[in-house]
Enzyme design. Sequence first.
Site, PDB file in Angstrom:
ATOM      1  N   LYS A  42       0.840  -1.260   0.077  1.00  0.00           N
ATOM      2  CA  LYS A  42      -0.022   0.015   0.003  1.00  0.00           C
ATOM      3  C   LYS A  42       0.906   1.169  -0.089  1.00  0.00           C
ATOM      4  O   LYS A  42       0.610   2.318  -0.752  1.00  0.00           O
ATOM      5  CB  LYS A  42      -1.008  -0.096   1.233  1.00  0.00           C
ATOM      6  CG  LYS A  42      -1.472   1.213   1.413  1.00  0.00           C
ATOM      7  CD  LYS A  42      -2.332   1.327   2.619  1.00  0.00           C
ATOM      8  CE  LYS A  42      -1.575   1.440   3.964  1.00  0.00           C
ATOM      9  NZ  LYS A  42      -1.289   2.795   4.440  1.00  0.00           N
ATOM     10  N   ASN A  43       1.986   1.169   0.796  1.00  0.00           N
ATOM     11  CA  ASN A  43       2.874   2.447   0.930  1.00  0.00           C
ATOM     12  C   ASN A  43       3.683   2.824   0.094  1.00  0.00           C
ATOM     13  O   ASN A  43       4.381   3.635  -0.190  1.00  0.00           O
ATOM     14  CB  ASN A  43       3.398   2.414   2.329  1.00  0.00           C
ATOM     15  CG  ASN A  43       2.327   2.450   3.524  1.00  0.00           C
ATOM     16  OD1 ASN A  43       1.249   2.801   3.271  1.00  0.00           O
ATOM     17  ND2 ASN A  43       2.652   2.179   4.713  1.00  0.00           N
ATOM     18  N   CYS A  63      -5.949   8.101   9.537  1.00  0.00           N
ATOM     19  CA  CYS A  63      -5.887   7.469  10.641  1.00  0.00           C
ATOM     20  C   CYS A  63      -5.503   8.594  12.002  1.00  0.00           C
ATOM     21  O   CYS A  63      -4.648   9.371  11.539  1.00  0.00           O
ATOM     22  CB  CYS A  63      -5.014   6.355  10.958  1.00  0.00           C
ATOM     23  SG  CYS A  63      -5.760   5.066  10.306  1.00  0.00           S
ATOM     24  N   ARG A 104       0.260  14.341  13.719  1.00  0.00           N
ATOM     25  CA  ARG A 104       0.495  14.082  12.252  1.00  0.00           C
ATOM     26  C   ARG A 104       0.604  15.249  11.499  1.00  0.00           C
ATOM     27  O   ARG A 104       0.073  15.410  10.570  1.00  0.00           O
ATOM     28  CB  ARG A 104      -0.328  12.864  11.706  1.00  0.00           C
ATOM     29  CG  ARG A 104      -0.299  11.741  12.663  1.00  0.00           C
ATOM     30  CD  ARG A 104      -1.056  10.509  11.622  1.00  0.00           C
ATOM     31  NE  ARG A 104      -0.095  10.182  10.480  1.00  0.00           N
ATOM     32  CZ  ARG A 104      -0.531   9.261   9.718  1.00  0.00           C
ATOM     33  NH1 ARG A 104      -1.620   8.635   9.911  1.00  0.00           N
ATOM     34  NH2 ARG A 104       0.340   8.791   8.853  1.00  0.00           N
ATOM     35  N   ASP A 141       4.625   0.127  11.753  1.00  0.00           N
ATOM     36  CA  ASP A 141       3.212  -0.525  11.410  1.00  0.00           C
ATOM     37  C   ASP A 141       3.071  -1.865  11.861  1.00  0.00           C
ATOM     38  O   ASP A 141       1.956  -2.342  11.860  1.00  0.00           O
ATOM     39  CB  ASP A 141       3.393  -0.184   9.758  1.00  0.00           C
ATOM     40  CG  ASP A 141       3.166   1.068   9.507  1.00  0.00           C
ATOM     41  OD1 ASP A 141       3.465   1.201   8.238  1.00  0.00           O
ATOM     42  OD2 ASP A 141       2.910   2.092  10.162  1.00  0.00           O
ATOM     43  N   ARG A 153      -8.271  -0.589   4.575  1.00  0.00           N
ATOM     44  CA  ARG A 153      -7.517   0.625   3.997  1.00  0.00           C
ATOM     45  C   ARG A 153      -6.126  -0.347   3.324  1.00  0.00           C
ATOM     46  O   ARG A 153      -5.557   0.229   2.617  1.00  0.00           O
ATOM     47  CB  ARG A 153      -7.235   1.651   4.956  1.00  0.00           C
ATOM     48  CG  ARG A 153      -8.619   2.409   5.406  1.00  0.00           C
ATOM     49  CD  ARG A 153      -8.305   3.360   6.200  1.00  0.00           C
ATOM     50  NE  ARG A 153      -7.143   4.454   5.715  1.00  0.00           N
ATOM     51  CZ  ARG A 153      -6.663   5.373   6.209  1.00  0.00           C
ATOM     52  NH1 ARG A 153      -7.145   5.561   7.673  1.00  0.00           N
ATOM     53  NH2 ARG A 153      -5.766   6.066   5.785  1.00  0.00           N
TER      54      ARG A 153
HETATM   55  C1  EPZ Z   1       4.117   6.763   6.440  1.00  0.00           C
HETATM   56  O1  EPZ Z   1       3.360   7.856   7.112  1.00  0.00           O
HETATM   57  C2  EPZ Z   1       3.287   5.569   6.249  1.00  0.00           C
HETATM   58  N1  EPZ Z   1       2.112   5.851   5.203  1.00  0.00           N
HETATM   59  C3  EPZ Z   1       2.797   4.925   7.722  1.00  0.00           C
HETATM   60  O2  EPZ Z   1       2.225   3.948   7.323  1.00  0.00           O
HETATM   61  C4  EPZ Z   1       4.208   4.768   8.338  1.00  0.00           C
HETATM   62  O3  EPZ Z   1       3.563   4.317   9.705  1.00  0.00           O
HETATM   63  C5  EPZ Z   1       5.110   5.976   8.444  1.00  0.00           C
HETATM   64  O4  EPZ Z   1       5.067   6.444   7.107  1.00  0.00           O
HETATM   65  C6  EPZ Z   1       6.190   5.538   8.883  1.00  0.00           C
HETATM   66  O5  EPZ Z   1       7.038   4.673   8.580  1.00  0.00           O
HETATM   67  C7  EPZ Z   1       2.318   6.066   4.009  1.00  0.00           C
HETATM   68  O6  EPZ Z   1       3.274   5.537   3.372  1.00  0.00           O
HETATM   69  C8  EPZ Z   1       1.141   6.262   3.051  1.00  0.00           C
HETATM   70  P1  EPZ Z   1       6.091  10.062   8.656  1.00  0.00           P
HETATM   71  P2  EPZ Z   1       3.898   9.017   7.068  1.00  0.00           P
HETATM   72  O7  EPZ Z   1       6.030  11.165   7.802  1.00  0.00           O
HETATM   73  O8  EPZ Z   1       4.668   9.640   5.986  1.00  0.00           O
HETATM   74  C9  EPZ Z   1       5.865  12.942  12.404  1.00  0.00           C
HETATM   75  C10 EPZ Z   1       0.154   2.468   7.670  1.00  0.00           C
HETATM   76  O9  EPZ Z   1      -0.227   1.952   8.839  1.00  0.00           O
HETATM   77  N2  EPZ Z   1       6.076  13.984  11.209  1.00  0.00           N
HETATM   78  O10 EPZ Z   1       7.632   9.139   8.447  1.00  0.00           O
HETATM   79  O11 EPZ Z   1       2.756   9.960   7.564  1.00  0.00           O
HETATM   80  C11 EPZ Z   1       4.629  12.342  12.335  1.00  0.00           C
HETATM   81  O12 EPZ Z   1       3.642  12.942  13.001  1.00  0.00           O
HETATM   82  C12 EPZ Z   1       0.706   3.957   7.911  1.00  0.00           C
HETATM   83  O13 EPZ Z   1       0.405   1.804   6.756  1.00  0.00           O
HETATM   84  C13 EPZ Z   1       6.075  15.274  11.474  1.00  0.00           C
HETATM   85  O14 EPZ Z   1       6.281  15.604  12.748  1.00  0.00           O
HETATM   86  O15 EPZ Z   1       4.854   9.219   8.198  1.00  0.00           O
HETATM   87  C14 EPZ Z   1       5.082  10.899  12.957  1.00  0.00           C
HETATM   88  O16 EPZ Z   1       5.150  11.197  14.185  1.00  0.00           O
HETATM   89  C15 EPZ Z   1       0.193   4.475   9.139  1.00  0.00           C
HETATM   90  N3  EPZ Z   1       6.164  16.416  10.646  1.00  0.00           N
HETATM   91  C16 EPZ Z   1       6.433  10.795  12.432  1.00  0.00           C
HETATM   92  O17 EPZ Z   1       6.801  11.899  12.013  1.00  0.00           O
HETATM   93  C17 EPZ Z   1       5.989  16.226   9.290  1.00  0.00           C
HETATM   94  O18 EPZ Z   1       6.099  17.116   8.568  1.00  0.00           O
HETATM   95  C18 EPZ Z   1       6.759   9.679  11.046  1.00  0.00           C
HETATM   96  O19 EPZ Z   1       5.990  10.271  10.192  1.00  0.00           O
HETATM   97  C19 EPZ Z   1       6.001  14.654   8.811  1.00  0.00           C
HETATM   98  C20 EPZ Z   1       5.836  13.769   9.941  1.00  0.00           C
END
Ligand code: EPZ
Length: 417
Positions: free
Chosen positions: A22-23, A116, A121, A306, A398
């Site tokens: 998915k990701n 979610c 986030r 995840d 999802r």
């Molecule tokens: C991606 O989400 C994945 N989703 C998530 O999978 C996965 O858990 C996550 O990466 C971490 O590996 C998709 O790829 C569609 P991040 P993303 O930006 O991009 C903080 C699933 O279950 N952050 O790496 O949203 C954020 O709040 C989903 O398939 C900021 O603070 O993850 C989080 O605490 C869930 N500011 C951490 O970083 C920002 O501008 C990781 O977020 C961006 C993120």
Amino acid sequence: MYRYVLEGRKELRGEINIQGAKNSALPILAATLVVNGESVIHNCPVLTDVEASVRILRYLGCRIKREGTTIIVDSSNILRDDIPAELMREMRSSVIFLGALLSRTGHARISLPGGCDLGPRPIDLHLKALRKMGVVINEFRGNIDCMVTDGIEGCQVALGFPSVGATENIILSAVMAKGTTIITNAAAEPEIVDLCDFLNSCGAKITTGESGTIIIDGVDSLHGAQHSIIPDRIVAATYMSAVAVSTGRVTLHNIIPSHLSSIIPVFEESGCNVQTNGLDLTITAPRKLRSLRLIRTMPYPGFPTDAQPPLMAMATQADGTTVFVENIFENRYKHVGELIRLGAKISVEGKVAVIEGPTELYGADVYAQDLRGAAALVVAGLAAEGKTTVYGVEYLERGYEEFDVGLSLLGASIRKI
Ligand code: EPZ
């Protein structure tokens, strides 16, 4: 509102084919916007999040055909550069359309993403990087309006945290920028590599430097290409957890063992036997699981956040104490309350969750509140005595393609109602 009804304690045996990731599918579908032509994406999982991306692409003017797990996107005529709130709200990852739209049209207006609720986030890292690349961004009343006056400027972007989404947005903004963009402390997940592979097959010039650096040389245009999505390592880890709690023996087809490098040792630690052979993985569960001891979620190649919820469900059946430290998301323990309702012994203090096992789980009605939490409740239901009803299956769908069908094929008693 669909639900799964399970009868636990069935041994799982047989083999299962693992779906596309998915990701990886979501950012690659967004990337087809940047291509002026037809892209053919194979091994795309049939998921509600994928359908949400297809709806956004159609709204923007793309013509789309789906043939089984192949999605054909013709993005020759882009008609719009905004994504309305109702389309954005369907999933958080729609924020990656920002970079693709900016590259293609020089303008993007989106509302703050939904999805979610895993904590606040924010997208501050995305916006800070785009501003540095010359994008003018106005935020008002939950909308983000981005404008590029004279082209996106390639530059050095240092990410404060290796955010997956921010890395993807910067790559999608940089592929046709003027000059070179260097991202330091970039995310290195396999799904990022898959996105870069797709973009390079479309004529982009993306290379990876020493750990955590991605270099993008802007090109004038991108052409269509064919690409096959990598297998979903989190779905693989989830099926492995289901086998582990079911004293089963199952072969997973179409996995990439190196993507599971931080996951396989955890299963071996618990007493499971894991054999890989090419794109196949066979996992055999022990009669009695040993505790997983300590699991810290980390950016790739560390243990993936995840996989934390399904492995927590598995840890309730392990003999001893297992400690999880959730370092990626602030609020990713919403499944704990429901696991306790099934009889688990778990205490949470901030980022730390402590699981005492093994505990007898007894079937009950439980309510999913996010995608991977839903998967954890299914895994726990497989281990529980009697009937478990998992509400909120729409969260699960999802990210998991026909999870009930897959588990049934392996011998589980599970029905979708
Ligand atoms: C991606 O989400 C994945 N989703 C998530 O999978 C996965 O858990 C996550 O990466 C971490 O590996 C998709 O790829 C569609 P991040 P993303 O930006 O991009 C903080 C699933 O279950 N952050 O790496 O949203 C954020 O709040 C989903 O398939 C900021 O603070 O993850 C989080 O605490 C869930 N500011 C951490 O970083 C920002 O501008 C990781 O977020 C961006 C993120």
